[in-house]
Write a protein that holds these residues in place. Structure first.
Motif, PDB file in Angstrom:
ATOM      1  N   VAL A 174     -15.796  -9.903  11.625  1.00 43.58           N
ATOM      2  CA  VAL A 174     -15.144 -10.063  10.337  1.00 43.58           C
ATOM      3  C   VAL A 174     -14.346 -11.535  10.257  1.00 43.58           C
ATOM      4  CG1 VAL A 174     -13.486  -9.534   8.851  1.00 43.58           C
ATOM      5  CG2 VAL A 174     -15.278  -7.606   9.287  1.00 43.58           C
ATOM      6  N   MET A 175     -13.666 -11.528  11.358  1.00 48.70           N
ATOM      7  CA  MET A 175     -12.830 -12.917  11.835  1.00 48.70           C
ATOM      8  C   MET A 175     -13.511 -13.966  12.028  1.00 48.70           C
ATOM      9  SD  MET A 175      -9.874 -11.093  13.783  1.00 48.70           S
ATOM     10  CE  MET A 175      -8.885 -12.409  13.927  1.00 48.70           C
ATOM     11  N   PHE A 176     -14.762 -14.041  12.545  1.00 54.59           N
ATOM     12  CA  PHE A 176     -15.390 -15.104  13.037  1.00 54.59           C
ATOM     13  C   PHE A 176     -16.635 -15.189  12.648  1.00 54.59           C
ATOM     14  CE2 PHE A 176     -12.162 -14.055  16.310  1.00 54.59           C
ATOM     15  CZ  PHE A 176     -11.514 -15.456  16.412  1.00 54.59           C
ATOM     16  N   GLY A 177     -17.240 -14.312  12.062  1.00 57.48           N
ATOM     17  CA  GLY A 177     -18.665 -14.359  11.626  1.00 57.48           C
ATOM     18  C   GLY A 177     -19.720 -13.547  12.466  1.00 57.48           C
ATOM     19  N   ASP A 178     -20.669 -12.995  11.734  1.00 55.54           N
ATOM     20  CA  ASP A 178     -21.838 -12.346  12.300  1.00 55.54           C
ATOM     21  C   ASP A 178     -22.426 -13.066  13.644  1.00 55.54           C
ATOM     22  OD1 ASP A 178     -21.264 -10.186  10.877  1.00 55.54           O
ATOM     23  OD2 ASP A 178     -23.128 -10.080   9.823  1.00 55.54           O
ATOM     24  N   THR A 179     -22.687 -14.496  13.383  1.00 56.02           N
ATOM     25  CA  THR A 179     -23.341 -15.143  14.167  1.00 56.02           C
ATOM     26  C   THR A 179     -22.479 -15.176  15.567  1.00 56.02           C
ATOM     27  OG1 THR A 179     -24.470 -16.495  12.499  1.00 56.02           O
ATOM     28  CG2 THR A 179     -24.356 -17.510  14.777  1.00 56.02           C
ATOM     29  N   ALA A 180     -21.343 -15.453  15.504  1.00 56.13           N
ATOM     30  CA  ALA A 180     -20.403 -15.346  16.546  1.00 56.13           C
ATOM     31  C   ALA A 180     -20.314 -13.903  17.420  1.00 56.13           C
ATOM     32  CB  ALA A 180     -18.679 -15.972  16.263  1.00 56.13           C
ATOM     33  N   GLY A 181     -20.393 -13.078  16.503  1.00 59.98           N
ATOM     34  CA  GLY A 181     -20.559 -11.786  17.103  1.00 59.98           C
ATOM     35  C   GLY A 181     -21.706 -11.560  18.048  1.00 59.98           C
ATOM     36  N   LYS A 182     -23.041 -12.273  17.149  1.00 61.70           N
ATOM     37  CA  LYS A 182     -24.287 -11.965  18.110  1.00 61.70           C
ATOM     38  C   LYS A 182     -24.168 -12.740  19.500  1.00 61.70           C
ATOM     39  CE  LYS A 182     -27.509 -12.877  15.220  1.00 61.70           C
ATOM     40  NZ  LYS A 182     -28.416 -13.094  13.923  1.00 61.70           N
ATOM     41  N   ILE A 183     -23.579 -13.897  19.310  1.00 58.09           N
ATOM     42  CA  ILE A 183     -23.401 -14.886  20.308  1.00 58.09           C
ATOM     43  C   ILE A 183     -22.675 -14.129  21.535  1.00 58.09           C
ATOM     44  CG2 ILE A 183     -22.457 -16.840  21.447  1.00 58.09           C
ATOM     45  CD1 ILE A 183     -23.496 -18.115  18.432  1.00 58.09           C
ATOM     46  N   LEU A 184     -21.423 -13.524  21.197  1.00 58.70           N
ATOM     47  CA  LEU A 184     -20.349 -12.878  22.072  1.00 58.70           C
ATOM     48  C   LEU A 184     -21.365 -11.738  22.676  1.00 58.70           C
ATOM     49  CD1 LEU A 184     -17.676 -12.529  23.442  1.00 58.70           C
ATOM     50  CD2 LEU A 184     -17.379 -10.814  21.317  1.00 58.70           C
ATOM     51  N   GLY A 218     -24.436 -11.352  23.294  1.00 55.48           N
ATOM     52  CA  GLY A 218     -25.517 -12.182  23.860  1.00 55.48           C
ATOM     53  C   GLY A 218     -25.025 -12.451  25.284  1.00 55.48           C
ATOM     54  N   ILE A 219     -23.815 -12.967  25.222  1.00 55.24           N
ATOM     55  CA  ILE A 219     -22.708 -13.615  26.521  1.00 55.24           C
ATOM     56  C   ILE A 219     -22.722 -12.438  27.206  1.00 55.24           C
ATOM     57  CG2 ILE A 219     -20.906 -14.570  27.219  1.00 55.24           C
ATOM     58  CD1 ILE A 219     -21.177 -16.669  24.967  1.00 55.24           C
ATOM     59  N   ALA A 278     -23.590 -11.550  31.016  1.00 61.14           N
ATOM     60  CA  ALA A 278     -22.675 -11.622  31.996  1.00 61.14           C
ATOM     61  C   ALA A 278     -22.933 -10.558  32.894  1.00 61.14           C
ATOM     62  CB  ALA A 278     -21.342 -11.615  31.308  1.00 61.14           C
ATOM     63  N   THR A 279     -23.352  -9.597  32.260  1.00 59.10           N
ATOM     64  CA  THR A 279     -23.659  -8.155  32.699  1.00 59.10           C
ATOM     65  C   THR A 279     -25.067  -8.325  33.670  1.00 59.10           C
ATOM     66  OG1 THR A 279     -22.807  -6.766  31.053  1.00 59.10           O
ATOM     67  CG2 THR A 279     -24.082  -5.566  32.379  1.00 59.10           C
ATOM     68  N   ALA A 280     -26.087  -8.869  33.241  1.00 60.78           N
ATOM     69  CA  ALA A 280     -27.214  -8.793  33.915  1.00 60.78           C
ATOM     70  C   ALA A 280     -27.213  -9.790  35.086  1.00 60.78           C
ATOM     71  CB  ALA A 280     -28.385  -9.530  33.191  1.00 60.78           C
ATOM     72  N   CYS A 281     -26.325 -11.009  35.096  1.00 54.72           N
ATOM     73  CA  CYS A 281     -26.167 -11.561  36.421  1.00 54.72           C
ATOM     74  C   CYS A 281     -25.711 -10.988  37.956  1.00 54.72           C
ATOM     75  CB  CYS A 281     -25.428 -12.966  35.974  1.00 54.72           C
ATOM     76  SG  CYS A 281     -26.416 -13.902  34.944  1.00 54.72           S
ATOM     77  N   PRO A 282     -24.645 -10.260  37.656  1.00 55.37           N
ATOM     78  CA  PRO A 282     -24.248  -9.499  38.921  1.00 55.37           C
ATOM     79  C   PRO A 282     -24.868  -8.302  39.228  1.00 55.37           C
ATOM     80  CG  PRO A 282     -22.502  -9.411  37.243  1.00 55.37           C
ATOM     81  CD  PRO A 282     -23.526 -10.190  36.628  1.00 55.37           C
ATOM     82  N   PHE A 291     -31.074  -8.845  29.682  1.00 64.71           N
ATOM     83  CA  PHE A 291     -31.668 -10.019  29.163  1.00 64.71           C
ATOM     84  C   PHE A 291     -32.573  -9.937  28.025  1.00 64.71           C
ATOM     85  CE2 PHE A 291     -31.141 -11.692  33.660  1.00 64.71           C
ATOM     86  CZ  PHE A 291     -30.159 -12.929  33.313  1.00 64.71           C
ATOM     87  N   ILE A 292     -33.399  -9.064  27.803  1.00 63.41           N
ATOM     88  CA  ILE A 292     -34.145  -8.786  26.639  1.00 63.41           C
ATOM     89  C   ILE A 292     -33.268  -8.284  25.388  1.00 63.41           C
ATOM     90  CG2 ILE A 292     -35.934  -7.202  25.451  1.00 63.41           C
ATOM     91  CD1 ILE A 292     -37.248  -6.935  28.269  1.00 63.41           C
ATOM     92  N   LEU A 293     -32.160  -7.505  25.630  1.00 57.84           N
ATOM     93  CA  LEU A 293     -31.524  -6.981  24.563  1.00 57.84           C
ATOM     94  C   LEU A 293     -30.580  -8.294  24.155  1.00 57.84           C
ATOM     95  CD1 LEU A 293     -30.215  -3.626  25.887  1.00 57.84           C
ATOM     96  CD2 LEU A 293     -31.294  -4.081  23.823  1.00 57.84           C
ATOM     97  N   ALA A 294     -30.237  -9.150  25.127  1.00 59.72           N
ATOM     98  CA  ALA A 294     -29.282 -10.370  24.809  1.00 59.72           C
ATOM     99  C   ALA A 294     -30.194 -11.205  23.904  1.00 59.72           C
ATOM    100  CB  ALA A 294     -29.158 -11.053  25.957  1.00 59.72           C
ATOM    101  N   VAL A 295     -31.567 -11.556  24.177  1.00 67.48           N
ATOM    102  CA  VAL A 295     -32.338 -12.472  23.219  1.00 67.48           C
ATOM    103  C   VAL A 295     -32.452 -11.506  21.804  1.00 67.48           C
ATOM    104  CG1 VAL A 295     -34.818 -13.160  22.888  1.00 67.48           C
ATOM    105  CG2 VAL A 295     -33.635 -13.287  25.085  1.00 67.48           C
ATOM    106  N   TYR A 296     -32.730 -10.363  21.917  1.00 64.51           N
ATOM    107  CA  TYR A 296     -32.867  -9.532  20.544  1.00 64.51           C
ATOM    108  C   TYR A 296     -31.869  -9.500  19.909  1.00 64.51           C
ATOM    109  CZ  TYR A 296     -34.964  -5.973  17.558  1.00 64.51           C
ATOM    110  OH  TYR A 296     -35.564  -5.378  16.703  1.00 64.51           O
ATOM    111  N   ILE A 297     -30.577  -9.432  20.175  1.00 60.15           N
ATOM    112  CA  ILE A 297     -29.532  -9.511  19.440  1.00 60.15           C
ATOM    113  C   ILE A 297     -29.255 -10.995  18.594  1.00 60.15           C
ATOM    114  CG2 ILE A 297     -27.714 -10.262  21.168  1.00 60.15           C
ATOM    115  CD1 ILE A 297     -26.971  -7.964  18.173  1.00 60.15           C
TER     116      ILE A 297
END
Length: 132
Positions: free
Chosen positions: A40-50, A52-53, A57-61, A90-96
């Motif tokens: 709501v504060m930053f937009g759906d696109t920002a939420g999707k990017i967050l 994905g990040i 960040a979970t997949a790397c470790p 990684f697949i979920l990060a792309v899909y979101i």
């Protein structure tokens, strides 16, 4: 112990990603009732990017742990981490990032739930593999 910290962190991070997805899914209603969520504060696109990040960040470790298992010749554990956790994250990060309907957000949310389950299921799987 280190394992408890790992599983606690994994549960927290994956749950955070899922909550952001749920907030994106409900952003219209939250906005209508002045509920200040990240989307709501930053937009759906920002939420999707967050989200994905967070997932990357979970997949790397997890990929690092899979690598360490492979070095230790614990190939079954390494393969489990890669197939059950790293690739789906990684697949979920792309899909979101491609999601744009409530149905697609629900699918990502379900995928993250399954990712959490697979992460927790690694406890008995690893126990059985190491205590043959």
């Amino acid at each position: 112990t280190l394992a408890m910290g790992f599983y606690s962190g994994f549960a927290f991070i994956t749950n955070l990603a899922r909550e952001v997805v749920k907030d994106i899914e409900d952003s219209d209603g939250d906005s209508m009732f002045n509920i200040n969520t990240f989307p709501v504060m930053f937009g759906d696109t920002a939420g999707k990017i967050l989200t994905g990040i967070i997932l990357v960040a979970t997949a790397c470790p997890l990929a690092y742990f899979a690598y360490r298992f492979a070095i230790a010749k614990a190939y079954a554990q390494s393969i489990y981490f890669i197939i059950a956790l790293v690739l789906p994250a990684f697949i979920l990060a792309v899909y979101i990032l491609m999601a744009n309907t409530k149905k697609s957000y629900s699918r990502v949310s379900l995928g993250i739930k399954i990712l959490m389950l697979l992460g927790i299921l690694s406890i008995p799987v690893f126990y059985l593999l190491t205590n043959k």
